[in-house]
Scaffold this motif. Structure first.
Motif, PDB file in Angstrom:
ATOM      1  N   MET A 129       0.832  -1.206   0.000  1.00 57.91           N
ATOM      2  CA  MET A 129       0.000   0.000   0.000  1.00 57.91           C
ATOM      3  C   MET A 129       0.868   1.258   0.000  1.00 57.91           C
ATOM      4  O   MET A 129       0.574   2.221  -0.721  1.00 57.91           O
ATOM      5  N   VAL A 130       1.925   1.248   0.799  1.00 63.32           N
ATOM      6  CA  VAL A 130       2.810   2.416   0.869  1.00 63.32           C
ATOM      7  C   VAL A 130       3.518   2.641  -0.456  1.00 63.32           C
ATOM      8  O   VAL A 130       3.647   3.774  -0.921  1.00 63.32           O
ATOM      9  N   GLU A 131       3.970   1.575  -1.106  1.00 63.57           N
ATOM     10  CA  GLU A 131       4.673   1.723  -2.378  1.00 63.57           C
ATOM     11  C   GLU A 131       3.749   2.212  -3.488  1.00 63.57           C
ATOM     12  O   GLU A 131       4.188   2.907  -4.400  1.00 63.57           O
ATOM     13  N   LEU A 132       2.475   1.850  -3.423  1.00 65.94           N
ATOM     14  CA  LEU A 132       1.531   2.259  -4.464  1.00 65.94           C
ATOM     15  C   LEU A 132       0.831   3.584  -4.155  1.00 65.94           C
ATOM     16  O   LEU A 132       0.175   4.146  -5.030  1.00 65.94           O
ATOM     17  N   LEU A 133       0.978   4.085  -2.949  1.00 63.18           N
ATOM     18  CA  LEU A 133       0.295   5.313  -2.557  1.00 63.18           C
ATOM     19  C   LEU A 133       0.687   6.531  -3.392  1.00 63.18           C
ATOM     20  O   LEU A 133      -0.198   7.317  -3.756  1.00 63.18           O
ATOM     21  N   PRO A 134       1.963   6.735  -3.755  1.00 59.63           N
ATOM     22  CA  PRO A 134       2.286   7.922  -4.566  1.00 59.63           C
ATOM     23  C   PRO A 134       1.614   7.935  -5.942  1.00 59.63           C
ATOM     24  O   PRO A 134       1.402   9.003  -6.517  1.00 59.63           O
ATOM     25  N   SER A 135       1.265   6.794  -6.484  1.00 61.51           N
ATOM     26  CA  SER A 135       0.664   6.753  -7.817  1.00 61.51           C
ATOM     27  C   SER A 135      -0.841   6.504  -7.764  1.00 61.51           C
ATOM     28  O   SER A 135      -1.414   5.969  -8.702  1.00 61.51           O
ATOM     29  N   TRP A 136      -1.492   6.911  -6.687  1.00 59.66           N
ATOM     30  CA  TRP A 136      -2.919   6.621  -6.564  1.00 59.66           C
ATOM     31  C   TRP A 136      -3.760   7.417  -7.552  1.00 59.66           C
ATOM     32  O   TRP A 136      -4.821   6.966  -7.959  1.00 59.66           O
ATOM     33  N   ARG A 137      -3.300   8.581  -7.997  1.00 63.21           N
ATOM     34  CA  ARG A 137      -4.074   9.356  -8.977  1.00 63.21           C
ATOM     35  C   ARG A 137      -3.996   8.728 -10.365  1.00 63.21           C
ATOM     36  O   ARG A 137      -4.976   8.707 -11.102  1.00 63.21           O
ATOM     37  N   GLU A 138      -2.820   8.212 -10.737  1.00 57.52           N
ATOM     38  CA  GLU A 138      -2.654   7.623 -12.070  1.00 57.52           C
ATOM     39  C   GLU A 138      -3.230   6.211 -12.154  1.00 57.52           C
ATOM     40  O   GLU A 138      -3.757   5.808 -13.181  1.00 57.52           O
ATOM     41  N   ALA A 139      -3.097   5.467 -11.074  1.00 60.41           N
ATOM     42  CA  ALA A 139      -3.552   4.073 -11.084  1.00 60.41           C
ATOM     43  C   ALA A 139      -4.260   3.742  -9.772  1.00 60.41           C
ATOM     44  O   ALA A 139      -3.705   3.055  -8.907  1.00 60.41           O
ATOM     45  N   PRO A 140      -5.480   4.217  -9.595  1.00 57.81           N
ATOM     46  CA  PRO A 140      -6.165   3.975  -8.317  1.00 57.81           C
ATOM     47  C   PRO A 140      -6.493   2.497  -8.082  1.00 57.81           C
ATOM     48  O   PRO A 140      -6.521   2.040  -6.945  1.00 57.81           O
ATOM     49  N   PHE A 141      -6.704   1.761  -9.161  1.00 57.19           N
ATOM     50  CA  PHE A 141      -7.035   0.342  -8.992  1.00 57.19           C
ATOM     51  C   PHE A 141      -5.819  -0.479  -8.567  1.00 57.19           C
ATOM     52  O   PHE A 141      -5.975  -1.531  -7.956  1.00 57.19           O
ATOM     53  N   ALA A 142      -4.638   0.003  -8.880  1.00 61.35           N
ATOM     54  CA  ALA A 142      -3.430  -0.686  -8.409  1.00 61.35           C
ATOM     55  C   ALA A 142      -3.334  -0.582  -6.890  1.00 61.35           C
ATOM     56  O   ALA A 142      -2.970  -1.547  -6.213  1.00 61.35           O
ATOM     57  N   LEU A 143      -3.674   0.564  -6.339  1.00 55.42           N
ATOM     58  CA  LEU A 143      -3.668   0.737  -4.889  1.00 55.42           C
ATOM     59  C   LEU A 143      -4.789  -0.054  -4.228  1.00 55.42           C
ATOM     60  O   LEU A 143      -4.630  -0.557  -3.119  1.00 55.42           O
ATOM     61  N   LEU A 144      -5.903  -0.182  -4.923  1.00 56.88           N
ATOM     62  CA  LEU A 144      -7.028  -0.908  -4.346  1.00 56.88           C
ATOM     63  C   LEU A 144      -6.779  -2.413  -4.229  1.00 56.88           C
ATOM     64  O   LEU A 144      -7.439  -3.071  -3.431  1.00 56.88           O
ATOM     65  N   GLN A 145      -5.852  -2.947  -5.000  1.00 56.17           N
ATOM     66  CA  GLN A 145      -5.602  -4.389  -4.944  1.00 56.17           C
ATOM     67  C   GLN A 145      -5.093  -4.853  -3.580  1.00 56.17           C
ATOM     68  O   GLN A 145      -5.666  -5.775  -2.996  1.00 56.17           O
ATOM     69  N   PRO A 146      -4.013  -4.267  -3.009  1.00 56.79           N
ATOM     70  CA  PRO A 146      -3.616  -4.721  -1.679  1.00 56.79           C
ATOM     71  C   PRO A 146      -4.634  -4.358  -0.596  1.00 56.79           C
ATOM     72  O   PRO A 146      -4.798  -5.109   0.374  1.00 56.79           O
ATOM     73  N   VAL A 147      -5.335  -3.241  -0.779  1.00 57.49           N
ATOM     74  CA  VAL A 147      -6.375  -2.869   0.189  1.00 57.49           C
ATOM     75  C   VAL A 147      -7.498  -3.898   0.152  1.00 57.49           C
ATOM     76  O   VAL A 147      -7.970  -4.360   1.196  1.00 57.49           O
ATOM     77  N   ALA A 148      -7.924  -4.278  -1.041  1.00 56.33           N
ATOM     78  CA  ALA A 148      -8.985  -5.281  -1.177  1.00 56.33           C
ATOM     79  C   ALA A 148      -8.531  -6.645  -0.673  1.00 56.33           C
ATOM     80  O   ALA A 148      -9.314  -7.370  -0.044  1.00 56.33           O
ATOM     81  N   ALA A 149      -7.278  -7.001  -0.928  1.00 54.85           N
ATOM     82  CA  ALA A 149      -6.765  -8.279  -0.426  1.00 54.85           C
ATOM     83  C   ALA A 149      -6.735  -8.300   1.095  1.00 54.85           C
ATOM     84  O   ALA A 149      -7.138  -9.292   1.719  1.00 54.85           O
ATOM     85  N   CYS A 150      -6.297  -7.228   1.699  1.00 56.71           N
ATOM     86  CA  CYS A 150      -6.269  -7.124   3.161  1.00 56.71           C
ATOM     87  C   CYS A 150      -7.688  -7.171   3.722  1.00 56.71           C
ATOM     88  O   CYS A 150      -7.961  -7.885   4.689  1.00 56.71           O
ATOM     89  N   PHE A 151      -8.596  -6.432   3.096  1.00 54.10           N
ATOM     90  CA  PHE A 151      -9.987  -6.421   3.530  1.00 54.10           C
ATOM     91  C   PHE A 151     -10.608  -7.812   3.426  1.00 54.10           C
ATOM     92  O   PHE A 151     -11.260  -8.282   4.362  1.00 54.10           O
TER      93      PHE A 151
END
Length: 173
Positions: free
Chosen positions: A137-159
């Motif tokens: 999540m931390v590594e993908l956080l800087p690119s959340w505007r360009e690729a929001p679904f990439a950040l959602l993958q570890p969040v969804a997996a954790c959830f």
């Protein structure tokens, strides 16, 4: 582990209860961080720190149920009939302790995964080549505007992982 002191009582019970209370005096996060310093950059350090804190929950639950069950007439009758401690454990104690321990285990694993992910999210947990949800999540956080679904993958997996463990814990036998 709590079955034995609950069964024996005396100084064994008092000693292990004192040890459990002493470990509870330290904050859980501090124990995990201390283990991270002792065994740096290894997954074992964080899991050992969490295990050093979470065993108390299992000890206390098992001890309380074992003490109440061992004082029951069923245990007294089984002892008078000549059944040994293993039979008493398998036939009388385990049906009471087993479901409770399975529930506590599912909650404990969910709590440990959430703690490790939280430590990874604040950059205290695992280091870069080790895959870990909080670190992802931390590594993908800087690119959340360009690729929001990439950040959602570890969040969804954790959830999904935490939700499934909590649903297992709340399930009926």
């Amino acid at each position: 582990m709590g079955r034995w002191p609950g069964w024996r009582g005396g100084w064994i019970d008092r000693g292990l209860s004192l040890l459990a209370d002493s470990v509870l005096a330290l904050p859980a996060l501090l124990m995990v961080l201390m283990m991270g310093v002792i065994l740096p950059s290894t997954p074992l350090a964080f899991w050992a720190g969490l295990a050093a804190v979470q065993w108390i929950e299992f000890f206390r639950l098992t001890r309380s149920v074992a003490r109440s069950q061992l004082a029951s007439p069923a245990v007294e009758a089984a002892t008078l009939q000549g059944f040994g401690p293993l039979w008493v454990f398998r036939r009388i104690l385990w049906p009471e302790i087993g479901p409770m321990l399975r529930t506590a285990t599912a909650f404990g694993v969910a709590n440990a995964i959430a703690a490790i992910a939280a430590l990874g999210f604040v950059s205290v947990g695992m280091r870069a080549p080790t895959p870990e949800l909080g670190l992802m999540m931390v590594e993908l956080l800087p690119s959340w505007r360009e690729a929001p679904f990439a950040l959602l993958q570890p969040v969804a997996a954790c959830f999904a992982l935490l939700l499934s463990l909590n649903l297992i814990a709340g399930g009926r036998e």
